[in-house]
Design an enzyme around this catalytic site. Structure first.
Site, PDB file in Angstrom:
ATOM      1  CE  LYS A  28     -43.159 -10.134  -8.726  1.00  0.00           C
ATOM      2  NZ  LYS A  28     -42.247 -10.447  -9.811  1.00  0.00           N
ATOM      3  CG  HIS A  70     -41.523  -9.886  -1.891  1.00  0.00           C
ATOM      4  ND1 HIS A  70     -41.318  -8.537  -2.007  1.00  0.00           N
ATOM      5  CD2 HIS A  70     -40.320 -10.465  -2.162  1.00  0.00           C
ATOM      6  CE1 HIS A  70     -40.047  -8.313  -2.337  1.00  0.00           C
ATOM      7  NE2 HIS A  70     -39.416  -9.461  -2.428  1.00  0.00           N
ATOM      8  CG  ASP A 112     -42.771  -5.610  -1.448  1.00  0.00           C
ATOM      9  OD1 ASP A 112     -42.840  -6.308  -2.468  1.00  0.00           O
ATOM     10  OD2 ASP A 112     -42.832  -6.092  -0.297  1.00  0.00           O
ATOM     11  CG  HIS A 113     -39.604  -6.894  -6.821  1.00  0.00           C
ATOM     12  ND1 HIS A 113     -39.036  -7.479  -5.722  1.00  0.00           N
ATOM     13  CD2 HIS A 113     -39.817  -7.902  -7.695  1.00  0.00           C
ATOM     14  CE1 HIS A 113     -38.904  -8.777  -5.938  1.00  0.00           C
ATOM     15  NE2 HIS A 113     -39.382  -9.061  -7.130  1.00  0.00           N
ATOM     16  N   GLY A 130     -23.738  -0.785  -9.470  1.00  0.00           N
ATOM     17  CA  GLY A 130     -24.133  -2.070  -8.881  1.00  0.00           C
ATOM     18  C   GLY A 130     -25.090  -2.870  -9.763  1.00  0.00           C
TER      19      GLY A 130
END
Ligand code: BG6
Length: 488
Positions: free
Chosen positions: A184, A242, A179-180, A13
């Site tokens: 960060k 986010h 949760d990207h 994917g």
């Protein structure tokens, strides 16, 4: 680090290609992978290990932030990858996968530690977790971990259902919800900025801070994701996860220890102190918008309703702004404003802290009034911190002008969110993953907004693509005597 096997569902994917393979590659280059490490990719498509390795190589070359042109190193990296075609809904296919993994572990004397990473549609999370447990995979002697990606549910009830189904097979400590935004670097840096700098720590409260503004604006539109996005909207896609994570990271107090548990406790305290919204009050504190046609970077952009796959009468929000209050001793009286939208003027994620200035009016009339001090945490597209102070203009006698002190991280040195998060998952550190309690409380807070949106109790304001969202979002701050700080 102990040896382990990383089992990737959905290996053919988009997410695997764009984020996961490049992240593993960068961890490999930085020698952050355990000595004994293998990846077993699974997907429906039939493919040999060789084909899979060629696919991984191509993905890394295209999407990694760096690529070393060294055949031996590349060969060493690619030899870690294996492929097993399977239908994840078929329990018998898990036996096949288990056998291959076990054989590999036995040959390499690798402990049966396994990470299952689900890069598949969320409807499949429960089925996969249950099939893993029921198969031979479930009787491994080592530890197990499960990595999943948002969306974790569609609303409070569906999130609870999903969680219940996963928890039958995995303990909370074994579940790593990505949760990207928490990966960060500047978001991870927030706790250091707040707590390792006595100057900021002293000021980090309602005595000194006038308001906090969190913006996540994007220039892209719905892209090819209308099927998902038209049902989700900005509120589910960005806000519930986010942006509330950014709020928690900004407003949390210093934990007793810098452990995953203590940091999470502090974050949860913020959510518990968030003033609940009643459905009838949503319209007073939340602005809902959708982009119309306009211009982005000099190019015409279609209206949301004209995007491929979007319902022509869609009322989906592509922009949300909200005013939130944290009713605790540290933040009471300080509004937190959050906005996020697609097809806005610029790609920017940032947190602006506006400080109070009780002496503002003490300046003699001949002086101009000083601007507020601002601390800006730039999360994206570049990472850095800037501080706005006031200074006397050297030439003009009575002129006070804002000056900015800036720090910008060197873009080449900055790892991608997925690198940091996968590395933490390999080490079993869940600090920067979303705990179930956070996810549940976020849904709980957002639920009245979802209800008010679906009952059409909140007007949908159109905004022109390429702008900073609907007018009403500016009024939200004007009501309190503030305005959004636009940075350029
Ligand atoms: C994703 C959303 O979670 O975050 C997308 O589903 C959005 O719609 C993306 O574009 C934004 O992430 P970033 O890292 O580019 O700010």
């Amino acid at each position: 680090m102990d040896g382990m096997t990383f089992i990737l569902f959905g290996a053919t994917g988009d997410l695997a290609k764009r984020k996961i393979f490049p992240a593993i590659y960068n961890l490999f280059l930085d020698e952050k992978l355990p000595r004994a490490f293998a990846v077993f990719g699974t997907g429906r498509r039939d493919m040999s290990d060789e084909d899979f390795r060629a696919h991984v190589e191509q993905s890394v070359k295209t999407f990694s932030r760096r690529w070393e042109d060294d055949r031996d190193r590349a060969g060493q990296f690619l030899s870690m990858f294996h492929y097993c075609a399977m239908d994840v809904t078929q329990p018998q296919d898990y036996g096949k996968l288990a056998q291959r993994i076990r054989q590999h572990e036995q040959e390499g004397k690798i402990p049966e530690n396994r990470i299952y990473s689900l890069s598949v549609a969320p409807e499949l999370f429960g089925v996969i977790a249950s099939n893993i447990s029921a198969s031979e995979l479930g009787s491994a002697t080592g530890w197990k971990r499960l990595i999943i990606e948002k969306p974790f549910g569609h609303d409070l009830q569906s999130a609870r259902d999903l969680n219940r189904s996963l928890r039958q097979f995995f303990d909370e400590e074994e579940i790593f919800r990505i949760d990207h935004y928490l990966g960060k670097p500047m978001v991870q840096n927030l706790e250091v900025l707040e707590f390792a700098n006595p100057i900021l720590r002293t000021l980090w409260n309602n005595q000194h801070i006038a308001n906090v503004q969190i913006t996540a604006s994007e220039t892209v539109g719905v892209e090819e994701r209308a099927g998902y996005y038209d049902k989700a909207g900005a509120i589910r896609d960005m806000f519930q996860n986010h942006l509330l994570q950014l709020l928690m990271m900004t407003a949390m107090q210093m934990p007793r220890q810098f452990s995953a548990r203590e940091i999470r406790n502090e974050k949860i305290k913020v959510l518990k102190a968030l003033r609940p919204l009643r459905q009838e009050d949503v319209a007073a504190h939340v602005v809902r918008g959708q982009y119309g046609k306009g211009w982005i970077n000099g190019k015409p952009a279609a209206a949301y309703r004209d995007e491929p796959g979007v319902d022509r009468a869609s009322n989906t929000d592509t922009f949300v702004a909200a005013r939130l209050w944290i009713d605790n001793a540290f933040w009471s009286g300080v509004p937190f404003y959050i906005r996020t939208g697609k097809r806005m003027r610029e790609k920017s994620t940032r947190i602006v802290i506006e400080f109070k200035n009780p002496l503002r009016d003490a300046y003699p009339v001949r002086h101009e009034k000083p601007a507020p001090n601002l601390l800006v945490i730039h999360v994206n597209p570049y990472e850095g911190v800037s501080f706005q102070l006031n200074s006397k203009h050297p030439g003009k006698h009575s002129r006070i002008e804002p000056i900015t002190m800036e720090f910008a991280a060197n873009a080449n040195d900055v790892p991608e969110a997925y690198e940091l998060l996968l590395y933490d998952a390999l080490r079993g550190d869940s600090t920067f993953f979303a705990h179930w309690e956070e996810v549940e409380l976020c849904w709980k807070w957002v639920q009245p907004i979802l209800d008010a949106f679906s009952d059409q109790r909140v007007p949908l304001h159109m905004y022109e693509a390429g702008t900073q969202g609907p007018e009403t979002a500016f009024r939200l701050l004007e009501e309190d005597g503030f305005s959004w700080w636009e940075l350029n």
